[in-house]
Design a protein around this motif. Structure first.
Motif, PDB file in Angstrom:
ATOM      1  N   VAL A  99      -0.273  -3.395  -2.031  1.00 37.60           N
ATOM      2  CA  VAL A  99       0.772  -4.183  -2.385  1.00 37.60           C
ATOM      3  C   VAL A  99       0.540  -5.658  -2.053  1.00 37.60           C
ATOM      4  O   VAL A  99      -0.175  -5.952  -0.971  1.00 37.60           O
ATOM      5  CB  VAL A  99       2.094  -4.036  -1.837  1.00 37.60           C
ATOM      6  CG1 VAL A  99       3.290  -4.855  -2.476  1.00 37.60           C
ATOM      7  CG2 VAL A  99       2.472  -2.373  -1.963  1.00 37.60           C
ATOM      8  N   HIS A 100       0.840  -6.608  -3.072  1.00 39.98           N
ATOM      9  CA  HIS A 100       0.502  -7.951  -2.555  1.00 39.98           C
ATOM     10  C   HIS A 100       1.523  -8.516  -1.617  1.00 39.98           C
ATOM     11  O   HIS A 100       2.581  -8.182  -1.887  1.00 39.98           O
ATOM     12  CB  HIS A 100       0.151  -8.841  -3.805  1.00 39.98           C
ATOM     13  CG  HIS A 100      -0.962  -8.498  -4.670  1.00 39.98           C
ATOM     14  ND1 HIS A 100      -2.577  -8.950  -4.119  1.00 39.98           N
ATOM     15  CD2 HIS A 100      -1.242  -7.860  -5.787  1.00 39.98           C
ATOM     16  CE1 HIS A 100      -3.142  -8.310  -4.816  1.00 39.98           C
ATOM     17  NE2 HIS A 100      -2.875  -7.721  -5.966  1.00 39.98           N
ATOM     18  N   GLY A 131       5.573  -8.421  -2.084  1.00 41.09           N
ATOM     19  CA  GLY A 131       5.832  -7.315  -2.987  1.00 41.09           C
ATOM     20  C   GLY A 131       6.880  -6.406  -2.185  1.00 41.09           C
ATOM     21  O   GLY A 131       7.316  -6.808  -1.043  1.00 41.09           O
ATOM     22  N   SER A 132       7.133  -5.299  -3.008  1.00 40.88           N
ATOM     23  CA  SER A 132       8.072  -4.329  -2.399  1.00 40.88           C
ATOM     24  C   SER A 132       7.396  -3.063  -2.561  1.00 40.88           C
ATOM     25  O   SER A 132       6.717  -2.637  -3.364  1.00 40.88           O
ATOM     26  CB  SER A 132       9.281  -4.413  -3.354  1.00 40.88           C
ATOM     27  OG  SER A 132       9.969  -5.507  -2.961  1.00 40.88           O
ATOM     28  N   GLN A 133       8.004  -2.257  -1.747  1.00 37.62           N
ATOM     29  CA  GLN A 133       7.528  -0.641  -1.778  1.00 37.62           C
ATOM     30  C   GLN A 133       8.583   0.298  -1.171  1.00 37.62           C
ATOM     31  O   GLN A 133       9.210  -0.080  -0.602  1.00 37.62           O
ATOM     32  CB  GLN A 133       6.092  -0.443  -1.016  1.00 37.62           C
ATOM     33  CG  GLN A 133       5.350   0.917  -1.428  1.00 37.62           C
ATOM     34  CD  GLN A 133       3.831   0.870  -1.080  1.00 37.62           C
ATOM     35  OE1 GLN A 133       3.357   0.158  -1.636  1.00 37.62           O
ATOM     36  NE2 GLN A 133       3.538   1.621   0.142  1.00 37.62           N
ATOM     37  N   LEU A 162      12.617   4.214   2.936  1.00 37.37           N
ATOM     38  CA  LEU A 162      12.451   3.036   3.577  1.00 37.37           C
ATOM     39  C   LEU A 162      12.060   2.131   2.520  1.00 37.37           C
ATOM     40  O   LEU A 162      10.975   2.301   1.692  1.00 37.37           O
ATOM     41  CB  LEU A 162      11.360   3.058   4.634  1.00 37.37           C
ATOM     42  CG  LEU A 162      11.127   1.700   5.380  1.00 37.37           C
ATOM     43  CD1 LEU A 162      12.116   1.303   6.204  1.00 37.37           C
ATOM     44  CD2 LEU A 162       9.849   1.794   6.059  1.00 37.37           C
ATOM     45  N   GLN A 163      13.010   1.094   1.992  1.00 37.30           N
ATOM     46  CA  GLN A 163      12.881   0.171   0.944  1.00 37.30           C
ATOM     47  C   GLN A 163      12.365  -1.018   1.612  1.00 37.30           C
ATOM     48  O   GLN A 163      12.896  -1.585   2.710  1.00 37.30           O
ATOM     49  CB  GLN A 163      14.065  -0.128   0.462  1.00 37.30           C
ATOM     50  CG  GLN A 163      13.936  -1.345  -0.674  1.00 37.30           C
ATOM     51  CD  GLN A 163      13.196  -0.895  -1.830  1.00 37.30           C
ATOM     52  OE1 GLN A 163      13.337   0.143  -2.437  1.00 37.30           O
ATOM     53  NE2 GLN A 163      12.261  -1.980  -2.249  1.00 37.30           N
ATOM     54  N   MET A 164      11.101  -1.363   1.323  1.00 42.08           N
ATOM     55  CA  MET A 164      10.289  -2.677   1.968  1.00 42.08           C
ATOM     56  C   MET A 164      10.244  -3.611   1.047  1.00 42.08           C
ATOM     57  O   MET A 164       9.690  -3.642  -0.076  1.00 42.08           O
ATOM     58  CB  MET A 164       9.025  -2.243   2.442  1.00 42.08           C
ATOM     59  CG  MET A 164       9.017  -0.789   3.445  1.00 42.08           C
ATOM     60  SD  MET A 164       7.419  -0.450   4.071  1.00 42.08           S
ATOM     61  CE  MET A 164       6.627   0.227   2.672  1.00 42.08           C
ATOM     62  N   ASP A 165      10.805  -4.816   1.393  1.00 46.78           N
ATOM     63  CA  ASP A 165      10.798  -5.894   0.476  1.00 46.78           C
ATOM     64  C   ASP A 165      10.177  -7.120   1.255  1.00 46.78           C
ATOM     65  O   ASP A 165      10.107  -7.182   2.499  1.00 46.78           O
ATOM     66  CB  ASP A 165      12.071  -6.400   0.160  1.00 46.78           C
ATOM     67  CG  ASP A 165      12.888  -5.345  -0.706  1.00 46.78           C
ATOM     68  OD1 ASP A 165      14.203  -5.195  -0.470  1.00 46.78           O
ATOM     69  OD2 ASP A 165      12.245  -4.487  -1.580  1.00 46.78           O
ATOM     70  N   SER A 166       9.522  -8.253   0.607  1.00 48.43           N
ATOM     71  CA  SER A 166       9.029  -9.113   1.065  1.00 48.43           C
ATOM     72  C   SER A 166       8.059  -8.960   1.846  1.00 48.43           C
ATOM     73  O   SER A 166       7.841  -9.230   3.077  1.00 48.43           O
ATOM     74  CB  SER A 166       9.836 -10.251   1.776  1.00 48.43           C
ATOM     75  OG  SER A 166      11.201 -10.582   0.774  1.00 48.43           O
ATOM     76  N   LEU A 167       7.168  -7.755   1.587  1.00 51.57           N
ATOM     77  CA  LEU A 167       6.212  -7.398   2.516  1.00 51.57           C
ATOM     78  C   LEU A 167       4.931  -8.536   2.691  1.00 51.57           C
ATOM     79  O   LEU A 167       4.841  -9.326   1.745  1.00 51.57           O
ATOM     80  CB  LEU A 167       5.216  -6.283   1.664  1.00 51.57           C
ATOM     81  CG  LEU A 167       6.309  -4.881   1.570  1.00 51.57           C
ATOM     82  CD1 LEU A 167       5.666  -4.174   0.819  1.00 51.57           C
ATOM     83  CD2 LEU A 167       5.820  -4.642   3.169  1.00 51.57           C
TER      84      LEU A 167
END
Length: 115
Positions: free
Chosen positions: A12-13, A16-18, A80-85
């Protein structure tokens, strides 16, 4: 026989989110704790986010406001929602449950955040 089946991860850049998923196969009844840990190269495995069976949560300070842990108890799955990675989030992410007085671990998912 308990097996944690993980899905998600990848490249992911930055910004981004995953979303990660972990299915606790082979469990019945209540799972006391479900959540996620991570380990970067040369680092210890650290808590990321966990949720108890009564919906109490705990997050690492470094992910508060960016990551969200959730559970679907009927599906026996933790997310697990990952935002603003950020690049500092790059690590292998491990699903963890505490069930009938012992810990179980997933195989791990590689999450790489490119700057």
């Amino acid at each position: 026989q308990v097996q944690l089946v993980e899905s998600g991860g990848g490249l992911v850049h930055s910004g981004g989110s995953q979303r990660l998923s972990c299915f606790a196969n082979g469990t019945t009844g209540s799972i006391y704790v479900m959540g996620w840990y991570r380990q970067a190269p040369g680092r210890q495995r650290d808590l990321v986010a966990i949720m108890t069976s009564d919906d109490k949560t705990r997050y690492a300070d470094s992910v508060k406001g960016r990551f969200t842990v959730s559970r679907d108890n009927a599906k026996r799955t933790v997310y697990l929602q990952m935002d603003s990675l950020q690049p500092e989030d790059t690590a292998v992410y491990y699903c963890n449950i505490y069930y009938i007085r012992r810990d179980y671990w997933g195989q791990g998912l590689q999450v790489t955040v490119a700057s």
